[in-house]
Every structure is written in structure tokens, then in C-alpha cells.
Motif scaffolding. Structure first.
Motif, short mmCIF file in Angstrom:
data_model
loop_
_atom_site.label_atom_id
_atom_site.label_comp_id
_atom_site.label_asym_id
_atom_site.label_seq_id
_atom_site.Cartn_x
_atom_site.Cartn_y
_atom_site.Cartn_z
N LYS A 99 8.09 10.67 -0.77
CA LYS A 99 7.06 11.06 0.19
C LYS A 99 5.69 10.56 -0.29
O LYS A 99 4.93 9.95 0.46
CB LYS A 99 7.05 12.59 0.30
CG LYS A 99 6.41 13.11 1.55
CD LYS A 99 6.97 14.50 1.88
CE LYS A 99 6.34 15.06 3.12
NZ LYS A 99 5.07 15.73 2.89
N ALA A 100 5.41 10.78 -1.57
CA ALA A 100 4.12 10.38 -2.12
C ALA A 100 3.95 8.86 -2.07
O ALA A 100 2.88 8.35 -1.72
CB ALA A 100 3.98 10.88 -3.55
N MET A 101 5.04 8.12 -2.39
CA MET A 101 4.94 6.66 -2.38
C MET A 101 4.72 6.14 -0.97
O MET A 101 3.93 5.23 -0.75
CB MET A 101 6.22 6.03 -2.95
CG MET A 101 6.36 6.01 -4.44
SD MET A 101 4.88 5.64 -5.38
CE MET A 101 4.48 4.01 -4.80
N LEU A 102 5.43 6.73 -0.01
CA LEU A 102 5.27 6.25 1.37
C LEU A 102 3.87 6.56 1.87
O LEU A 102 3.32 5.82 2.68
CB LEU A 102 6.34 6.85 2.28
CG LEU A 102 7.74 6.25 2.06
CD1 LEU A 102 8.77 6.94 2.95
CD2 LEU A 102 7.74 4.76 2.35
N ARG A 103 3.29 7.64 1.35
CA ARG A 103 1.90 7.92 1.72
C ARG A 103 0.99 6.86 1.09
O ARG A 103 0.09 6.32 1.73
CB ARG A 103 1.51 9.33 1.28
CG ARG A 103 0.12 9.70 1.79
CD ARG A 103 -0.24 11.18 1.61
NE ARG A 103 0.88 12.09 1.53
CZ ARG A 103 1.21 12.74 0.41
NH1 ARG A 103 0.52 12.57 -0.70
NH2 ARG A 103 2.24 13.56 0.41
N LEU A 104 1.28 6.52 -0.17
CA LEU A 104 0.46 5.54 -0.88
C LEU A 104 0.43 4.19 -0.15
O LEU A 104 -0.60 3.54 -0.07
CB LEU A 104 0.99 5.36 -2.31
CG LEU A 104 0.15 4.52 -3.26
CD1 LEU A 104 -1.12 5.26 -3.63
CD2 LEU A 104 0.93 4.19 -4.52
N VAL A 105 1.59 3.77 0.36
CA VAL A 105 1.63 2.48 1.06
C VAL A 105 1.43 2.65 2.56
O VAL A 105 1.64 1.72 3.33
CB VAL A 105 2.94 1.71 0.78
CG1 VAL A 105 3.07 1.39 -0.70
CG2 VAL A 105 4.15 2.49 1.26
N ARG A 106 1.05 3.86 2.97
CA ARG A 106 0.73 4.17 4.37
C ARG A 106 1.89 3.88 5.31
O ARG A 106 1.74 3.21 6.32
CB ARG A 106 -0.49 3.35 4.81
CG ARG A 106 -1.60 3.38 3.80
CD ARG A 106 -2.93 3.65 4.41
NE ARG A 106 -3.80 4.23 3.41
CZ ARG A 106 -5.04 3.81 3.16
NH1 ARG A 106 -5.55 2.86 3.88
NH2 ARG A 106 -5.76 4.39 2.25
N LEU A 107 3.07 4.39 4.94
CA LEU A 107 4.22 4.22 5.81
C LEU A 107 4.90 5.56 6.10
O LEU A 107 6.11 5.63 6.26
CB LEU A 107 5.24 3.26 5.18
CG LEU A 107 4.94 1.78 5.31
CD1 LEU A 107 6.00 0.96 4.61
CD2 LEU A 107 4.83 1.35 6.77
N GLU A 108 4.10 6.63 6.17
CA GLU A 108 4.69 7.91 6.53
C GLU A 108 5.23 7.81 7.95
O GLU A 108 4.63 7.16 8.80
CB GLU A 108 3.63 9.02 6.49
CG GLU A 108 3.05 9.25 5.12
CD GLU A 108 1.54 9.12 5.13
OE1 GLU A 108 1.05 8.09 5.65
OE2 GLU A 108 0.87 10.03 4.64
N GLY A 109 6.38 8.43 8.17
CA GLY A 109 6.96 8.40 9.50
C GLY A 109 7.97 7.27 9.69
O GLY A 109 8.63 7.18 10.70
N PHE A 110 8.08 6.39 8.68
CA PHE A 110 9.02 5.28 8.79
C PHE A 110 10.30 5.55 7.98
O PHE A 110 11.13 4.66 7.84
CB PHE A 110 8.39 3.98 8.28
CG PHE A 110 7.38 3.40 9.21
CD1 PHE A 110 7.73 2.35 10.05
CD2 PHE A 110 6.10 3.90 9.27
CE1 PHE A 110 6.80 1.81 10.92
CE2 PHE A 110 5.16 3.36 10.13
CZ PHE A 110 5.51 2.32 10.96
#
Ligand SMILES: Nc1ncnc2c1ncn2[C@@H]1O[C@H](COP(=O)(O)OP(=O)(O)OP(=O)(O)O)[C@@H](O)[C@H]1O
Ligand SMILES: [Mg+2]
Lengths: 297, 365
Positions: free
Chosen positions: B117-128
Motif C-alpha cells: 500500500k505504501a509503495m503504491l502510494r509512493l509511485v502514485r498508483l493507488e487504486g490500480f
């Protein structure tokens, strides 16, 4: 694989097919399929249907043929033999075929091509010749038994003909190309960089195999396994020659009903059982993997 | 200078007769953003693959905090990598791809979920999370690859032209993200590109590769202002090269003769000219050349001047591009800022003087 599909889609979309171009194929090419379809209907579908019809009409209307088939220990044993041999042949073919396909896929083209040549050539060689060759190799006084005795590994010759062992060996040999070819296809389509990425993610060789490689080759494995299993279920020549009369398989039974006993009803019933099993397996494959691995996309 | 963190110690890699990497020597500091910049085939990827453990050097060593890495297989090096090609696992979802390094390390489920979750937030891909790679754009796929490479906190991250397949706008957007992630995580990054602008934008230091060796290492500004080889001078920024003859040289400065009679004194020289008369090239930056409307080869104070003619004038918005030719026939590109007084009265065929400061020019042998 998916990447390729996506790229193709991107290219198709990106270059923007001319606006007026129809999305579906025009009706023209469909006409080309008609003669082939007709041929199939007249010379394949209709006779099969006729045979199946005879299974419920001869000698009298009803399901007596099927009851006889299921009710007899002899026939059930034949079914059991057929499924057992087919399953073992499928598993052994996969076990041998996977490393072979893998090796072929990573060998340089120049080395892989001649090996393929041998593989294909063996498929083109007359089936009877190849089966008789196995008879020569496997019989009591054959090369294998003589060598093993000569080396002192065994005292008496191993019985490898006129039983299911011989059938399994002979059929595995014949079926091998049918797993190697589809497996080779899927393995070649895997980008080696994906396996490198798995290693850099910290995956051991075994983890990379289990979590990345196997899922990616599964469609090819399923396609090869289905092909081998279905072909094995209906195989005639090899079981007839290497299995002897005591170890009959389904195809031999059907042939016996039709040719020796002229019992079209029983023959048709046995054939229907085979057909239903085959179609069920094919449906399962389609459900699990779509047409991927069967050559389609 | 802090103690060396990652050392590349004279590695060499031969592929049969081809020497892909001749002798690469480089020390990288902890937390540094180092870029390998160089033309195609100069050995950048090979060096990176050797660091990752995907390739083995013919000679030389690599050390992380003093320990040799060569006998460690890639899965144990704890080095993350993002490839040029998209290498996400096609059968796994985005979340499963990012989780992969943690799954193979058998981390507890709760930790995996939180980190993904944190990594996807870091690369701005939440929801994918539940998408498959094939349902993502190239830029999104590379961001997932970045998340996958960083999720287990590797101390070193390698990137081999991760953005070269993307269009300019997307590339700049992700460059910005990479820069931000570098600052937020403090990971040491080795980045390969052959795009000098990308190198300048991202890096703390740049190593310029040429034919299997590193020609020069330094910050973008150092490489631009003080190139030590002709190759680096030509590769970073725009440059004009003029043929010259060395007439005298001492203490790293040379006097040069251009054409038949133009003398330029006190140009920094790189390499040993041997005896006077050696052939050399004089390098000028197009934007550091001044234009005088009167033709002159006179030395005016500290400045040198070359007689030339205007061949073409191109208006490029913020700058005006001048194609000039010296009196002895060599082409020189000049860039004047928009609104420069000299640009106003110029016409094709006009005779001009090209003025420059010899101390800011360079002479290569
Ligand atoms: N497996 C290989 N076999 C033979 N030669 C190779 C191999 N890999 C690389 N080379 C050669 O080594 C040289 C350096 O290759 P490398 O891939 O490191 O270049 P690069 O700097 O990454 O170039 P690019 O910018 O095109 O990616 C090239 O001449 C290449 O042809
Ligand atoms: Mg490369």
C-alpha cells in the motif's frame, strides 16, 4: 505474452486504423470455409451421429448397450486400463517433455534446429515401424533385457511386452513431440528478463520456477497434456501391438465390437463414452485457459 | 568525502572478441544518484548487469561496503533493478507484483499488505492494485516496476534506461517522481541513460561512458564547464570544434593558431601536446560566443576574436541560432539570447567577428 497482446493493441489503436475500415472481417472469407465444413459434416459428423444412433437402436431401442458396458467387469477393466495408461503416459510425457522443451528453447537456434528435425522426422516415420522397433527393443530377448542381464543388473528378463508397461513406454515415445512442441512455444514467448527480474526480487531458483515460470507455461502444459491424454484414450496401434490381447484398451475394444463381433450397438456405445470424455476435457481446458496455448490467442 | 560505499574496481567484460567493458573504475557514495551516460554500445548496461549479478566480469571486482559481491548470486545481493523493457510478471496483478519480493522473503501477510500500500502510494498508483500489467500504460508499468524494486528497501537501486520507451511528457513526469523517491527513501541509485538532459536533470554525479571506459565523472556542471576529453565536451551540451595547431604550451595552457594567421592565447589544454606544431581541436560553447558586427581578429583585452561570415539565422524563441563560417571555412554554431543587441542588425552574408574568452574555451588533442 500479455505484453505482446497489449503492444499489438496499442499499435492497432495508436496508428489508428483508417476510420472507415470495418472492425469485423467481411463476409467474403467465410465462404471459403463452407466447402471444408460441408466435407466435415458429410464424412465425419453424420457417420459419427449414425454410429451413436445405432448404439441406442441396436439390437433394440434403449440403453441396454450402455448398461452392458458399465455392468461388466471385463469392460470396466478396459476402461480402467485405458484411463490409467493415458494418465501415466501424459504425466511421463510432461516430465520428460518439459526439460526437453526448456533445453530446446534456450539452446542457440543452430543447435536446436537439428534436434527439432529429428523430433519432427520421428513424427513422420511410419507408426507401425516405430512400434515394431519398440517390440524389438523391449522383448524378452531384446536389446534392453540382454544389456541389463549382461551388466548383471537383473537375472531374468523383465516382461516389457504384452503388458501395460510396454504400452506405456511405446506410447510415451510417440506422444512426446505433442507436449514438447506446445511447451516450446510458450517457453520461447517468455521474456528471459522476466526471470532475471524474479531473481533480482530475491526469488530462489525454485521460487522463480514455482511462482513465475510454471504459471506462465501452464497454458502450454495444459494444451500438451490434453492433446496427449485425448490421443492416448483412443490409441489403437501401440496398445494392440505392445499390449497383447490380455491388456486391451478402449480403441481395441471398439474395433473388436465392430470388426470381429459386428456389434455396432456396443461399438457405438463405447465410442460415445470416449467422445463425451474427450469433449468434457476440452471444455475444461477452454474454461481454464481459453484458447491460449492451443495456438490461438 | 565520506568512505566509499559501492566500489567498481577495474571491471572488464569480454564477449568473445568484443570488449564490452574495458576497465571501469568508479566509487559511489551512500545515497548518491549516479548516472551512467554514454552512446549506444559503450558498456553501460553491461556494467549495470554485472552489479546486479546477472553478468560476470572477465576481470575486476565490485564491493559494497568493502565486501566483494561477485560470489553472491543476484537473488541474495539485495539490489533492486528496473529494466528498460517491461518485466512485470504478466500473470500477477499490480499488487501481487509489488508484493513479490516480500512474498519470496516470507514476510507476514500484514506487513506485505502495508508495504504494498505504501509503495503504491509512493509511485502514485493507488487504486490500480487489481489490474494486470497488460491493462496498464507503459509509464504506469514502469512505476509498478519501480515500486517492486523498492518494496523490500534495497540499499542500492539499478535502473537501465527505464523511461526510454515513454514519450517526453511522461518521461519528465516520472523523472520528477524518481527524483522525489530518491530524496524520500535515500536509496543509492545507479541510473543508465543516453539522454544527456535526463542525466543532468536527475543526477548528483554523471559518469560518461565511451567505448567501455569511463571518460570522466563529475556533476553535470563540472562536466559541462570542465570537460577533460573531447568526447565528453561533445557529449554534454552543444559544442563547436575548430581545428587548431599548438604553437606553444605550458602549465596546462596553450597558444593556438587557427586558419592561417589567427592566434588564440592561453586556452586550457587537455593532454600532452609534445612539441609545438601538434594538431588539436579548440572547443567553444555556442552560447558563450559573442558577435561583433565589425570583422576583426584583433585580441581585445582577454578576448579572442575570429573573423567569420553569417550563413544562416534561425529564430528559436528564447534564443537565436546563428550558423557562421570562419574566414578559413569552418562551420561555427552560435546561440544568442533573444533580444541580444548584436542579433538585431545581422543579415546573411554579413562579415562578423566571433568573440570568446580563451580561458573558458578548451583545447583537446
Ligand atoms: N551478450 C553479448 N554478446 C556479445 N556482445 C555483447 C553482449 N552484450 C553486449 N555486447 C556488446 O558489448 C557492447 C556494450 O554493450 P552494452 O549493452 O553494455 O551497451 P550500452 O552502453 O548499454 O548501450 P545501449 O545504450 O545501446 O543500451 C556492445 O558493443 C554490445 O554489442
Ligand atoms: Mg544498454
Amino acid at each position: 505474452m500479455a505484453g505482446v497482446t497489449r503492444q499489438a493493441a496499442a499499435i492497432g489503436g495508436g496508428t489508428g486504423l483508417a476510420p472507415g475500415r470495418p472492425r469485423r472481417l467481411p463476409a467474403g472469407p467465410f465462404a471459403l470455409v463452407v466447402p471444408g465444413l460441408l466435407l466435415l459434416v458429410v464424412f465425419f459428423a453424420l457417420p459419427v451421429l449414425a454410429l451413436l444412433l445405432r448404439s441406442v437402436t441396436e439390437p433394440e431401442p434403449g440403453f441396454a448397450n450402455y448398461a452392458a458396458l458399465i455392468g461388466s467387469g471385463t469392460y470396466l477393466k478396459i476402461f480402467f486400463n485405458t484411463f490409467l495408461v493415458s494418465a501415466v503416459v501424459t504425466l511421463v510425457s510432461l516430465a520428460i517433455g518439459f526439460p526437453v522443451a526448456w533445453t530446446l528453447a534456450i539452446l542457440p537456434q543452430g543447435v536446436a534446429a537439428p534436434i527439432f528435425g529429428v523430433l519432427i522426422l520421428s513424427m513422420w516415420t511410419n507408426l507401425l515401424t516405430r512400434t515394431y522397433a519398440w517390440m524389438v527393443l523391449l522383448q524378452r530377448t531384446g536389446v534392453i533385457n540382454k544389456s541389463l542381464i549382461g551388466l548383471g543388473l537383473i537375472d531374468a528378463p523383465l516382461p516389457m511386452v504384452n503388458n501395460l508397461t510396454g504400452v506405456t513406454i511405446g506410447m510415451t515415445y510417440i506422444m512426446l513431440p505433442f507436449v514438447v512442441l506446445p511447451l516450446y512455444g510458450v517457453i520461447r514467448r517468455i521474456d528471459p528478463a522476466i526471470l532475471q527480474a524474479a531473481a533480482l526480487c530475491g526469488a530462489s531458483r525454485f521460487q522463480a520456477l514455482r511462482l513465475v515460470l510454471l504459471p506462465l507455461v501452464a497454458p502450454g502444459m495444459a494444451a500438451g497434456a490434453l492433446m496427449v491424454f485425448v490421443m492416448s484414450l483412443g490409441y489403437f496401434v501401440t496398445p494392440a501391438l505392445l499390449g497383447g490381447t490380455a491388456n486391451m484398451m478402449l480403441a481395441e475394444l471398439i474395433a473388436q465390437f465392430v470388426q470381429s463381433l459386428v456389434n455396432w450397438g456396443m461399438g457405438g456405445a463405447a465410442a460415445l463414452v470416449l467422445l463425451v470424455v474427450t469433449l468434457a476435457l476440452y471444455a475444461l481446458q477452454l474454461r481454464l485457459f481459453g484458447t491460449a496455448g492451443l495456438g490461438g490467442r | 568525502m565520506t568512505e566509499p560505499y559501492l566500489e567498481i574496481d577495474g571491471i572488464r567484460r569480454e564477449f568473445g572478441p568484443v570488449v564490452a567493458v574495458e576497465a571501469v573504475r568508479l566509487t559511489i557514495q551512500r545515497g548518491e544518484f549516479m548516472t551512467f551516460l554514454g552512446p549506444s554500445g559503450s558498456g553501460k548496461s553491461t556494467t549495470l548487469y554485472i552489479l546486479a549479478g546477472l553478468d560476470v566480469p572477465t576481470a575486476g571486482d565490485i564491493r559494497l561496503e568493502g565486501r566483494s559481491l561477485l560470489s553472491t548470486p543476484p537473488q541474495h545481493r539485495q539490489i533492486g533493478m528496473v529494466f528498460q523493457r517491461y518485466t512485470l510478471f504478466p500473470h500477477l496483478t499490480v499488487a501481487e507484483n509489488v508484493a513479490f519480493p516480500l512474498v519470496v522473503r516470507r514476510r507476514p501477510r500484514a506487513e506485505i499488505d502495508a508495504k504494498v500500500k505504501a509503495m503504491l502510494r509512493l509511485v502514485r498508483l493507488e487504486g490500480f492494485e487489481d489490474r494486470k500489467p497488460a491493462q496498464m500504460s507503459g509509464g504506469q508499468q514502469q512505476r509498478v516496476a519501480l515500486a517492486r524494486a523498492l518494496v523490500y528497501d534495497p540499499p542500492v537501486l539499478l535502473m537501465d534506461e527505464p523511461l526510454s520507451a515513454l514519450d517526453k511528457k511522461l518521461r519528465e513526469e516520472i523523472q520528477f517522481e524518481i527524483r522525489r523517491i530518491h530524496q524520500e527513501t535515500g536509496v543509492t541509485i545507479l541510473y543508465v541513460t543516453h539522454d544527456q538532459e535526463e542525466a543532468l536533470r536527475l543526477s548528483d554525479r554523471i559518469a560518461v561512458f565511451s567505448k567501455g571506459v569511463i571518460d570522466q565523472v563529475g556533476t553535470g556542471e563540472e562536466l559541462y564547464a570542465h570537460p577533460t576529453t573531447r568526447f565528453v565536451a561533445g557529449f554534454i551540451g552543444d559544442s563547436d570544434f575548430l581545428t587548431a595547431t599548438v604553437t606553444a604550451a605550458e602549465k596546462g595552457r596553450a597558444d593556438l593558431k587557427l586558419g592561417d594567421d589567427v592566434i588564440v592565447r592561453g586556452v586550457p589544454i587537455h593532454g600532452d601536446p609534445g612539441r609545438p606544431g601538434a594538431k588539436a581541436s579548440l572547443m567553444l560553447r555556442p552560447e558563450r560566443i559573442d558577435v561583433a558586427t565589425a570583422p576583426s581578429s584583433a585580441v581585445d583585452g582577454d578576448r579572442a576574436a575570429l573573423p567569420a561570415t553569417v550563413e544562416d539565422i534561425t529564430f528559436l524563441g528564447a534564443s537565436i541560432h546563428l550558423a557562421a563560417r570562419t574566414a578559413w571555412g569552418e562551420a561555427v554554431a552560435v546561440r544568442l539570447p533573444y533580444g541580444h543587441p548584436a542579433a538585431a542588425g545581422l543579415a546573411r552574408g554579413q562579415s562578423i567577428g566571433l568573440g570568446f574568452e580563451p580561458a573558458a574555451a578548451h583545447c583537446f588533442l
